[in-house]
Design an enzyme around this catalytic site. Structure first.
Site, PDB file in Angstrom:
ATOM      1  N   GLY A 219       0.895  -1.166   0.017  1.00  0.00           N
ATOM      2  CA  GLY A 219      -0.099   0.049  -0.067  1.00  0.00           C
ATOM      3  C   GLY A 219       0.876   1.261   0.025  1.00  0.00           C
ATOM      4  O   GLY A 219       2.047   1.358  -0.616  1.00  0.00           O
ATOM      5  N   SER A 220       0.253   2.163   0.464  1.00  0.00           N
ATOM      6  CA  SER A 220       0.969   3.422   0.584  1.00  0.00           C
ATOM      7  C   SER A 220       2.368   3.576   1.280  1.00  0.00           C
ATOM      8  O   SER A 220       2.968   4.706   0.928  1.00  0.00           O
ATOM      9  CB  SER A 220      -0.131   4.609   1.317  1.00  0.00           C
TER      10      SER A 220
END
Length: 479
Positions: A219-220
């Site tokens: 993810g981020s």
């Protein structure tokens, strides 16, 4: 002799010849592998008569052997705080050993060549033979904080902490875990074997070290890698990129709040990291191109093959992408990007260590039965991920994640100490999102870098992962 009898005699001789060849092959070429085979019960029974060395965390014996008692000459393995250390220490049991018990077996059972002189000296002096003691790099406070944090959520997941300057693994916890004592009993071997079978069959996979051997979409948290690629290729923290509410990447890619970043104006790289803007970071990845993104990921340790620390570590992957749609999603840690928590801890540690990623290791030293050190860790650089200037820029950008006006990871902040962090909320093929947080502190003199993943937490990394990371960092810093 009639013809049928002669044929039968020749056939019988041929069978004896094949049998002799087979026995010779086994005795000559397969003897060692059969002797060491995990299902060789004779080998295991013999191993119970060996006084294995201890496994220690600091001065605490977390695994040690004691005589069974009575007239028995066997030793029983015991584990202190077993569930907390099981993902790393493993278990010594009938059929096979796992974890450090397996990886460092030749030291623990005394058969390693580095112990030959000490073993010979013990024979001459009449001392009881004993394996070497293995000292781990784990920090008990950080390991406890990882366990407490993940267990409080009642979720599967993992947490890993590294010393950024050396690569020493300060914590590696995986949830759910198991109790090694329950599978290592000599006196209740049938129950121990049954328990092991149950653990192997469990859908929760308590025997899996999720910190080292499970890969997740990061993810981020992967936006740190994307930002690093941008900075290494001429961008500055103030450089801007289009950050609309949505991008058409085969399917719509939106921001978490479903609106644009920076009120619709092009967003700076620093602000995009602070608020975790999806669309701008996807645009950065597309503009940089697949080759530069691929090279930057590899510089942090992706795509480098399996690693031993000495436990086996599964490879993290960030493939070379040519499709802009896939590349954009890869730039925010989705699509084909997959990472172990250890790998993401290495990303944080590389930024913390002026751009150099140190090779992780779990064994600090090995001491023989006479307390003489026969092996010690030698820290080494794994890769030069980014320049020191880029590392400093990334550090300041990551401080914004915990301290900025729009900080997405404020729950990872420690009062009075600057913490660099990055949140991550990763979409999964099915079920709620995985929730990540990576960080290091203090930023002026980093002592610990952390990666936490909560499986299917369904919330944000700042909400679920950051508090666990904060507890682990505090345990190391406040020691």
């Amino acid at each position: 002799m009639n013809k049928p009898i002669r044929r039968l005699a020749i056939f019988s001789l041929a069978l004896f010849g094949v049998l002799m060849l087979n026995v010779s092959w086994i005795q000559t070429f397969q003897a060692e592998s059969l002797q060491e085979h995990p299902y060789n019960s004779r080998q295991f029974i013999e191993s119970l008569t060996q006084h294995r060395g201890s496994i220690l965390v600091g001065s605490e014996e977390v695994a040690y052997s004691e005589p069974v008692g009575g007239d028995s000459e066997q030793f029983q393995r015991h584990y202190e705080n077993g569930p907390m250390y099981a993902p790393v220490v493993g278990a010594f049991r009938a059929g096979a050993a796992t974890g450090i018990e397996r990886a460092e077996n030749s030291f623990l059972d005394g058969s390693n060549q580095l112990l030959a002189v000490n073993n010979f000296r013990d024979i001459l002096t009449g001392e009881e033979p004993k394996g070497a003691d293995v000292y781990l790099t784990l920090h008990s406070g950080a390991q406890q904080a990882a366990m407490d944090g993940l267990e409080s959520l009642n979720k599967n997941g993992a947490a890993v902490a590294l010393d950024p300057q050396s690569g020493a693994v300060l914590a590696s916890y995986s949830s759910p875990t198991f109790d090694p004592d329950s599978v290592a009993s000599v006196t209740e071997s049938e129950q121990a074997a049954k328990k092991w079978t149950e653990l192997e069959a469990s859908e929760q996979k308590p025997l899996l070290n999720r910190g080292l051997n499970e890969v997740y979409p990061p993810g981020s948290t992967f936006k740190v890698v994307t930002a690093a690629a941008a900075l290494e290729n001429g961008a500055t923290p103030e450089s801007t990129m289009e950050a609309p509410a949505s991008l058409d990447l085969g399917a719509p890619l939106t921001n978490a709040w479903e609106g644009p970043c920076n009120n619709g104006a092009p967003d700076s790289l620093a602000h995009s990291i602070e608020i975790s803007c999806n669309t701008s970071m996807a645009n950065w990845a597309i503009e940089l191109g697949g080759q530069k993104m691929h090279e930057q990921a590899e510089a942090f340790g992706f795509n480098q093959g399996p690693m031993e620390i000495p436990l086996d570590v599964t490879e993290s992957s960030a493939p070379l992408e040519t499709d802009p749609n896939i590349l954009g999603r890869g730039g925010i840690g989705q699509a084909n990007v997959a990472a172990t928590p250890l790998q993401m801890a290495m990303v944080a540690a590389g930024v913390a260590n002026d751009g150099d990623v140190m090779k992780p290791y779990l064994v600090d030293s090995v001491q023989n039965s006479n307390l003489e050190e026969v092996k010690s860790a030698q820290p080494e650089v794994f890769s030069e991920a980014v320049s020191s200037g880029t590392a400093e820029d990334l550090t300041q950008m990551m401080i914004g994640v915990t301290e900025g006006d729009e900080a997405s990871g404020s729950a990872g902040a420690i009062p009075g100490i600057h913490v660099a962090g990055k949140t991550g909320t990763a979409e999964t093929a099915s079920g709620p999102t995985h929730n990540w947080f990576i960080s290091f502190a203090p930023t002026e003199d980093p002592q610990v870098a952390v990666a936490v993943v909560v499986e299917h937490g369904g919330k944000s990394g700042g909400e679920l992962g950051a508090p666990i990371a904060r507890g682990m960092m505090e345990a190391v810093i406040n020691e």
